[in-house]
Design an enzyme around this catalytic site. Structure first.
Site, PDB file in Angstrom:
ATOM      1  N   ARG A 234       0.854  -1.181   0.000  1.00 40.93           N
ATOM      2  CA  ARG A 234       0.000   0.000   0.000  1.00 40.93           C
ATOM      3  C   ARG A 234       0.889   1.230   0.000  1.00 40.93           C
ATOM      4  O   ARG A 234       1.962   1.232   0.614  1.00 40.93           O
ATOM      5  CB  ARG A 234      -0.875   0.050   1.262  1.00 40.93           C
ATOM      6  CG  ARG A 234      -2.043  -0.890   1.261  1.00 40.93           C
ATOM      7  CD  ARG A 234      -3.139  -0.412   0.307  1.00 40.93           C
ATOM      8  NE  ARG A 234      -4.308  -1.272   0.427  1.00 40.93           N
ATOM      9  CZ  ARG A 234      -4.540  -2.358  -0.321  1.00 40.93           C
ATOM     10  NH1 ARG A 234      -3.681  -2.710  -1.258  1.00 40.93           N
ATOM     11  NH2 ARG A 234      -5.627  -3.067  -0.150  1.00 40.93           N
ATOM     12  N   GLU A 263      -4.467   7.283  -5.345  1.00 42.94           N
ATOM     13  CA  GLU A 263      -4.699   6.609  -6.632  1.00 42.94           C
ATOM     14  C   GLU A 263      -6.201   6.542  -6.924  1.00 42.94           C
ATOM     15  O   GLU A 263      -6.994   6.466  -5.995  1.00 42.94           O
ATOM     16  CB  GLU A 263      -4.088   5.191  -6.601  1.00 42.94           C
ATOM     17  CG  GLU A 263      -4.710   4.299  -5.554  1.00 42.94           C
ATOM     18  CD  GLU A 263      -4.018   2.932  -5.446  1.00 42.94           C
ATOM     19  OE1 GLU A 263      -2.794   2.880  -5.343  1.00 42.94           O
ATOM     20  OE2 GLU A 263      -4.749   1.943  -5.451  1.00 42.94           O
ATOM     21  N   HIS A 281      -1.992  -0.305  -9.976  1.00 39.10           N
ATOM     22  CA  HIS A 281      -2.501  -1.155  -8.889  1.00 39.10           C
ATOM     23  C   HIS A 281      -3.200  -2.403  -9.475  1.00 39.10           C
ATOM     24  O   HIS A 281      -4.396  -2.599  -9.268  1.00 39.10           O
ATOM     25  CB  HIS A 281      -3.469  -0.372  -7.978  1.00 39.10           C
ATOM     26  CG  HIS A 281      -3.748  -1.063  -6.689  1.00 39.10           C
ATOM     27  ND1 HIS A 281      -4.211  -0.413  -5.564  1.00 39.10           N
ATOM     28  CD2 HIS A 281      -3.653  -2.372  -6.327  1.00 39.10           C
ATOM     29  CE1 HIS A 281      -4.369  -1.277  -4.582  1.00 39.10           C
ATOM     30  NE2 HIS A 281      -4.053  -2.479  -5.022  1.00 39.10           N
TER      31      HIS A 281
HETATM   32  C1  8YV Z   1      -7.266  -4.761  -4.963  1.00 38.85           C
HETATM   33  C2  8YV Z   1      -5.553  -5.183  -3.363  1.00 38.85           C
HETATM   34  O1  8YV Z   1      -8.188  -5.107  -4.056  1.00 38.85           O
HETATM   35  O2  8YV Z   1      -5.642  -7.354  -2.476  1.00 38.85           O
HETATM   36  C3  8YV Z   1      -5.534  -6.160  -2.256  1.00 38.85           C
HETATM   37  O3  8YV Z   1      -5.401  -5.728  -1.104  1.00 38.85           O
HETATM   38  O4  8YV Z   1      -5.200  -4.065  -3.198  1.00 38.85           O
HETATM   39  C4  8YV Z   1      -6.014  -5.546  -4.710  1.00 38.85           C
HETATM   40  O5  8YV Z   1      -6.125  -6.878  -4.950  1.00 38.85           O
HETATM   41  C5  8YV Z   1      -7.720  -4.891  -6.349  1.00 38.85           C
HETATM   42  O6  8YV Z   1      -7.313  -3.749  -6.967  1.00 38.85           O
HETATM   43  C6  8YV Z   1      -9.197  -5.081  -6.520  1.00 38.85           C
HETATM   44  O7  8YV Z   1      -9.924  -3.968  -6.184  1.00 38.85           O
END
Ligand code: 8YV
Length: 315
Positions: A234, A263, A281
């Site tokens: 993150r 983002e 992402h």
């Molecule tokens: C997002 C993610 O959720 O697993 C995570 O924590 O950040 C990603 O897999 C993906 O962009 C789907 O919204």
């Protein structure tokens, strides 16, 4: 049986939306123009929230749903869910671990290779005619045999490190303590010391208030002018201002980033930098993994409303 009312925070692919619509009464928050009015209108009937890792569910959203029982996150990271607000009301939270681990690790390692070998520029060199007009592409940096640091040896960090052994990289890691599954990889508790002995530093930590800006100016300076920072966790784990300053003045060699503060509207300073590889992402963004994630989101909701044990509960 009446279908449970679910607040849907973000869009899903059609292979998820169809089955969700068939089993639940989905309320599409992301389509509402006036979000506050939408929440005030549908909130009282909502029993579940279906959200995505990066969107989560904040305190205001949770407060607007007095009948809320469960929050199902499409993603392994649940840092964007206000867990305290959920816990205070006994609201259960689920995520989608394991199914995405390998894809996220793949993308992290791919970013290291692409960035180190200058493959984006090399592609342009061929396409824009530079190869024919100017000759050989400038030399790049070797990957194999170098030193990699993995900050956070959880499921994803482990898979990154495992892949890196295939490139004969010397691996060390930081975590809250040594891991017995670390296969002889060196444990270095201090992230600054880890960065100081690393050519590539992978950030694979689950984000929380405690890890905010764990990669700050000291870690970045320790990684140094020939180091590369790779973030597949993150954005909040990195002090972006310190990162941008170091990339701009060359005190950090380069970065490969899949996540950004604010983002998808990232800081435009990133786009002016030649030493950054930017990705949207999408570390979990394969058909196979996203299908498994969507199924897990639905299966957790279905289990909850059927009174069965949740598959992947985080709180
Ligand atoms: C997002 C993610 O959720 O697993 C995570 O924590 O950040 C990603 O897999 C993906 O962009 C789907 O919204």
């Amino acid at each position: 049986m009446t279908k449970p009312h679910i607040l849907q925070v973000g869009p899903y692919p059609e292979w998820d939306q169809g089955p969700l619509d068939a089993s639940f009464h989905m309320h599409r928050y992301f389509e509402a123009v006036d979000k506050a009015a939408f929440l005030a209108d549908v909130g009282p009937q909502i029993r579940g929230i279906a959200t995505r890792g990066e969107l989560g569910a904040n305190a205001a959203m949770i407060a607007a749903c007095p009948q809320l029982e469960v929050i199902s996150v499409y993603g392994v990271g649940y840092d964007a869910v206000d867990l305290e607000a959920a816990r205070a009301r006994g609201i259960r939270v689920t995520n989608t671990p394991d199914v995405l681990t390998n894809d996220v690790a793949d993308l992290g390692v791919a970013m290291m290779l692409v960035q180190s070998r200058g493959m984006i520029g090399a592609e342009a060199w061929v396409r824009d005619g530079s190869w024919a007009a100017k000759g050989l592409y400038p030399l790049q940096r070797r990957v194999w045999g170098k030193r990699a640091g993995v900050l956070g040896l959880g499921r994803i960090g482990f898979e990154v490190a495992k892949r890196l052994t295939g490139f004969d990289l010397e691996i060390a890691y930081s975590d809250v303590g040594p891991k017995e599954y670390a296969k002889g990889w060196e444990y270095i508790a201090d992230p600054v010391a880890l960065a100081a002995r690393s050519d590539f530093l992978f950030v694979t930590l689950a984000a929380s208030a405690a890890t905010r800006h764990i990669v700050g100016s000291e870690v970045i300076a320790a990684l140094g002018p020939s180091g590369m920072l790779i973030n597949i966790s993150r954005a909040s784990n990195i002090d972006e201002d310190a990162l941008l300053a170091a990339l701009e003045d060359g005190t950090l060699g380069s970065a490969a980033l899949d996540v950004f503060e604010g983002e998808p509207k990232l800081n435009p300073r990133f786009l002016a930098l030649p030493n950054v590889l930017v990705q949207p992402h999408h570390a979990s963004g394969t058909y196979e993994t996203r299908q498994a994630m969507g199924k897990l989101v639905r299966d957790n909701l279905t289990a909850h409303f059927a009174g069965q044990p949740l598959l992947t509960q985080v709180a």
